[in-house]
Design an enzyme around this catalytic site. Structure first.
Site, short mmCIF file in Angstrom:
data_model
loop_
_atom_site.label_atom_id
_atom_site.label_comp_id
_atom_site.label_asym_id
_atom_site.label_seq_id
_atom_site.Cartn_x
_atom_site.Cartn_y
_atom_site.Cartn_z
N GLN A 10 -44.82 -12.55 0.95
CA GLN A 10 -44.91 -13.17 -0.33
C GLN A 10 -46.65 -13.08 -0.77
OE1 GLN A 10 -43.69 -17.14 -0.19
NE2 GLN A 10 -44.48 -17.87 -2.07
N ARG A 112 -35.08 -20.08 4.03
CA ARG A 112 -36.37 -20.16 4.19
C ARG A 112 -37.21 -20.33 3.01
NH1 ARG A 112 -41.34 -16.46 4.58
NH2 ARG A 112 -42.16 -16.82 6.73
N GLN A 243 -42.35 -18.54 14.03
CA GLN A 243 -43.19 -18.19 12.86
C GLN A 243 -43.69 -19.12 11.80
OE1 GLN A 243 -42.45 -16.37 9.11
NE2 GLN A 243 -42.27 -14.20 10.13
#
Length: 293
Positions: A10, A112, A243
């Site tokens: 991102q 996510r 993560q």
């Protein structure tokens, strides 16, 4: 010779990304259209002709960057010896390595993104880049600062991003400058990614990852949580869940790849951020960025 393909996360997005693939490669167009159906909205309209603000929404950005990277890799027909991705980019890496199907990878990325956006709204947070200090100094500053603030992205030597509650991050930035940081500045992000504030998103994503069919990848994937290479599907899944609240150890991923004989890196997807970070770890290695055929 070993060739590694690396995938951005991102922040790499830009309006127009992937448009040339859509217009010139029939197989790419078919995958983009399939993605529109899976997501339930025309993400291609935002990617190709939307505004920066529309593209910046986490629920749009993450699938958009994933789609550009993966569809470009498929169009190029890449055969990597190793893969890695920065944060979100780890999902792109897994699909390109064959550990996840395109469809399952996109569904997980969408879940996510939505879970992370919800976590940001639930517990507002921020991130900041600290430049010019040793990692251990920044880690100590985070430990000594009241509130939630942690090392989140080990990007390259002398560049570490911290993440957490707004007040704690701002306090840590002041301390970093006092400790001799060249810069310590807030990043234009909507939340505290890779910090304990992402715990609600981690819980939600864990269910989806547990149910998704993972296969043994065709090559090792160097994962964010500990920078080590993995091929075991169950271990890959566990690392992928961890993560969200753990740091991205990009510096160490690159170092481990180099130690394992990788001598060429290609960044696939929008932007050239990872190309720059790899070069800061090693000036000797061959690195390129590709955003199109």
């Amino acid at each position: 010779m070993k060739h590694a393909y690396v995938f951005p996360g991102q922040g790499a997005q830009s309006v127009g990304m992937g448009k040339d693939l859509y217009e010139n490669v029939p197989e790419a167009k078919a995958l983009f259209e399939q993605a529109n159906e899976i997501l339930g909205f025309r993400i291609t309209d935002i990617m190709f002709a939307g505004t920066d603000e529309e593209l910046k929404q986490t629920k749009v950005t993450q699938p958009a960057v994933f789609l550009h990277s993966v569809i470009l890799a498929k169009a190029l027909g890449v055969k990597p010896d190793a893969v890695a991705g920065h944060s979100l980019g780890e999902f792109s890496a897994l699909v390109v390595a064959g550990a996840l199907s395109f469809e399952d990878g996109l569904r997980l990325v969408s879940k996510r993104a939505l879970a992370m956006q919800a976590a940001c709204e639930q517990q507002p947070g921020t991130m900041a880049a600290v430049l010019g200090l040793e990692d251990a100094v920044v880690e100590r500053i985070c430990d000594e600062t009241e509130g939630t603030v942690v090392a989140a992205n080990y990007n390259c030597p002398g560049q570490l991003v911290i993440s957490g509650a707004v007040e704690a991050v701002e306090t840590a930035c002041v301390k970093a400058k006092e400790a001799g940081a060249k810069r310590a500045l807030r990043l234009p992000v909507g939340g505290a990614f890779h910090s304990p504030l992402m715990e609600p998103a981690k819980v939600e994503l864990a269910k989806a990852i547990a149910e998704a069919p993972f296969r043994t990848p065709a090559c090792p994937i160097y994962q964010n949580v500990d920078a080590k290479a993995y091929t075991d599907p169950e271990q890959i899944k566990a690392n992928l869940i961890a993560q969200l609240t753990a740091p991205v150890r990009w510096t160490y991923i690159v170092k481990n790849m180099l130690a394992d004989g990788v001598d060429e890196f290609t960044e696939l997807g929008p932007g050239t951020v990872l190309q720059g970070l790899v070069k800061k770890v090693s000036t000797e290695v061959a690195v390129e960025s590709k955003a199109t055929l």
